[in-house]
Scaffold this active site. Sequence first.
Site, mmCIF file in Angstrom:
data_model
loop_
_atom_site.group_PDB
_atom_site.id
_atom_site.type_symbol
_atom_site.label_atom_id
_atom_site.label_comp_id
_atom_site.label_asym_id
_atom_site.label_seq_id
_atom_site.Cartn_x
_atom_site.Cartn_y
_atom_site.Cartn_z
ATOM 1 N NE ARG A 131 -7.693 4.580 4.533
ATOM 2 C CZ ARG A 131 -6.946 5.524 5.123
ATOM 3 N NH1 ARG A 131 -7.286 5.958 6.324
ATOM 4 N NH2 ARG A 131 -5.900 6.017 4.546
ATOM 5 N NE ARG A 189 0.021 10.683 9.868
ATOM 6 C CZ ARG A 189 -0.547 9.641 9.268
ATOM 7 N NH1 ARG A 189 -1.664 9.157 9.747
ATOM 8 N NH2 ARG A 189 -0.027 9.110 8.176
ATOM 9 C CE LYS A 233 -1.794 1.731 3.953
ATOM 10 N NZ LYS A 233 -1.542 3.153 4.137
ATOM 11 C CG ASN A 234 2.210 2.723 3.480
ATOM 12 O OD1 ASN A 234 1.073 3.059 3.146
ATOM 13 N ND2 ASN A 234 2.549 2.490 4.719
ATOM 14 C CG ASP A 266 2.889 1.607 9.376
ATOM 15 O OD1 ASP A 266 3.167 1.832 8.191
ATOM 16 O OD2 ASP A 266 2.514 2.498 10.167
ATOM 17 C CB CYS A 318 -5.804 10.297 10.854
ATOM 18 S SG CYS A 318 -4.209 9.665 11.322
HETATM 19 C C1 EPZ Z 1 3.864 7.154 6.191
HETATM 20 O O1 EPZ Z 1 3.035 8.174 6.726
HETATM 21 C C2 EPZ Z 1 2.976 5.925 6.048
HETATM 22 N N1 EPZ Z 1 1.901 6.196 5.102
HETATM 23 C C3 EPZ Z 1 2.408 5.539 7.417
HETATM 24 O O2 EPZ Z 1 1.658 4.347 7.243
HETATM 25 C C4 EPZ Z 1 3.580 5.260 8.360
HETATM 26 O O3 EPZ Z 1 3.070 4.953 9.647
HETATM 27 C C5 EPZ Z 1 4.492 6.493 8.431
HETATM 28 O O4 EPZ Z 1 4.930 6.865 7.099
HETATM 29 C C6 EPZ Z 1 5.731 6.246 9.287
HETATM 30 O O5 EPZ Z 1 6.439 5.150 8.783
HETATM 31 C C7 EPZ Z 1 2.193 6.163 3.767
HETATM 32 O O6 EPZ Z 1 3.311 5.928 3.360
HETATM 33 C C8 EPZ Z 1 1.053 6.420 2.841
HETATM 34 P P1 EPZ Z 1 5.685 10.612 8.320
HETATM 35 P P2 EPZ Z 1 3.565 9.704 6.731
HETATM 36 O O7 EPZ Z 1 5.592 11.846 7.514
HETATM 37 O O8 EPZ Z 1 4.494 9.922 5.629
HETATM 38 C C9 EPZ Z 1 5.699 14.104 11.499
HETATM 39 C C10 EPZ Z 1 -0.151 2.898 7.593
HETATM 40 O O9 EPZ Z 1 -0.678 2.406 8.598
HETATM 41 N N2 EPZ Z 1 5.611 15.018 10.349
HETATM 42 O O10 EPZ Z 1 6.867 9.712 8.132
HETATM 43 O O11 EPZ Z 1 2.372 10.583 6.858
HETATM 44 C C11 EPZ Z 1 4.453 13.243 11.667
HETATM 45 O O12 EPZ Z 1 3.464 13.943 12.410
HETATM 46 C C12 EPZ Z 1 0.252 4.356 7.579
HETATM 47 O O13 EPZ Z 1 0.095 2.261 6.527
HETATM 48 C C13 EPZ Z 1 5.638 16.385 10.568
HETATM 49 O O14 EPZ Z 1 5.726 16.845 11.711
HETATM 50 O O15 EPZ Z 1 4.367 9.743 8.097
HETATM 51 C C14 EPZ Z 1 4.975 12.027 12.404
HETATM 52 O O16 EPZ Z 1 5.035 12.308 13.794
HETATM 53 C C15 EPZ Z 1 -0.059 5.045 8.902
HETATM 54 N N3 EPZ Z 1 5.559 17.230 9.506
HETATM 55 C C16 EPZ Z 1 6.397 11.871 11.860
HETATM 56 O O17 EPZ Z 1 6.730 13.143 11.249
HETATM 57 C C17 EPZ Z 1 5.466 16.766 8.208
HETATM 58 O O18 EPZ Z 1 5.417 17.584 7.264
HETATM 59 C C18 EPZ Z 1 6.558 10.801 10.792
HETATM 60 O O19 EPZ Z 1 5.518 11.001 9.861
HETATM 61 C C19 EPZ Z 1 5.442 15.368 8.000
HETATM 62 C C20 EPZ Z 1 5.528 14.515 9.081
#
Ligand code: EPZ
Length: 419
Positions: free
Chosen positions: A398, A122, A22-23, A306, A117
Amino acid sequence: MNKLIINGGVPISGMVRAAGSKNAVLPILAGTLLADGVTQIRNIPHLHDVTTTMELLGRMGVQLTIGEKMCIEVDSSKIENTFAPYELVKTMRASILVLGPLLARHGSAEVSLPGGCAIGARPVNLHLMGLEAMGADISVEEGYIRAKADRLKGAQIVMDQVSVTGTENLMMAAALAEGISVIENAAREPEVVDLADFINAMGGKIKGAGTDTITIEGVERLQGCDYSVLPDRIETGTYLVAAAITGGKVLVKDTNPQLLDAVLAKLEEAGAIIDTGDDWIELDMEGRKPESVNIRTAPYPAFPTDMQAQFCALNAVAAGTGSVTETVFENRFMHIQEMVRMGADIHLEGNTAIIKGVNNLNAAPVMATDLRASASLILAGLVAQGETVVERIYHIDRGYDHIEEKLACLGARIRRTTN
Ligand code: EPZ
């Protein structure tokens, strides 16, 4: 409202095939916007998020044709608009991934801010910071990101925090920017590498994906290609935990053990016998209960957030006491209270769950709150005595391809109801 009904107590045993990730498929589908030709994407998982992404692209005027055997043909040579509406983005935060490609190829984008969410706020500030560094003019008004750029320019970008989709968005934007971009403190996830490989297959020039420093030399154009999405490591890990928690034996095929080092190490620590090949992983629990393990989530290659909820379910019925510390998201323990309702002995200390294994869980009606929490409640239901009813399973649809069919083939007593 769809529900899953599970009668626990049966060891999960047999063979299951992993679907495409998915990711990985979500950023790659967004990345097709970069190509001025037709791309073939293979090994597409059957997920609601894929359907949502196809609808999002379709509304922009992208031509999508579903081919045989989980393949989609995408023609983004002519699009009519660069708009991503709130009604779609609110159902799938990963829609933000169209922002970089639209800006890079079409010079404009209007994308709804993805809300928070269940697992956290996020924010997308890192995505916007990077695009501004490349020369984009960005404003956020009435819940929408409005971005313009005649042509993005290569930039040196240091990510304040490791962000998977932040890295992916900026990598896609840089692929067609003028000059060279360097992303430092980049995410190292396999799905980032898969996206880089896809862009390079279209004629991109990306080096260093999989390390914390990615160098992208912008090119004038990217053409279509034929690309197969890598296997879903989180789906794979979920089925391995299903066998570990029920004392069973499972063979997962069409996967890649190298994507799961941290997870396999913890499963062996829990007492599982693991064997692997190029594209398969076998876990044998030999009828034993798992041992408790301590988990601390962090960006790849550390233990993936995850898989955190799934290991809470494992620790809930393991011998001993295990701690699970969540360092990536601020609210990713929504499954804990539901497991406590099933008789689990868990208490939270800040961002750590202390889980004392119990002899057995008791079935109960439980509610899914997010994708991986849903999976963990299904795992708990597989081992609980009695009939567990998991509600709000639109979360599970999803991100898991035919989960009840796959579990039923592995011996689980599980069915979906629509009342
Ligand atoms: C990706 O989400 C994945 N989703 C998530 O999978 C996964 O849990 C996550 O990476 C961490 O591995 C997809 O790839 C579609 P991040 P993402 O940006 O990119 C903070 C699942 O269950 N942050 O790596 O949204 C954020 O709040 C899903 O399959 C900022 O502060 O996660 C978090 O605390 C859930 N500002 C941390 O960074 C930003 O601009 C990591 O988030 C972006 C992120």
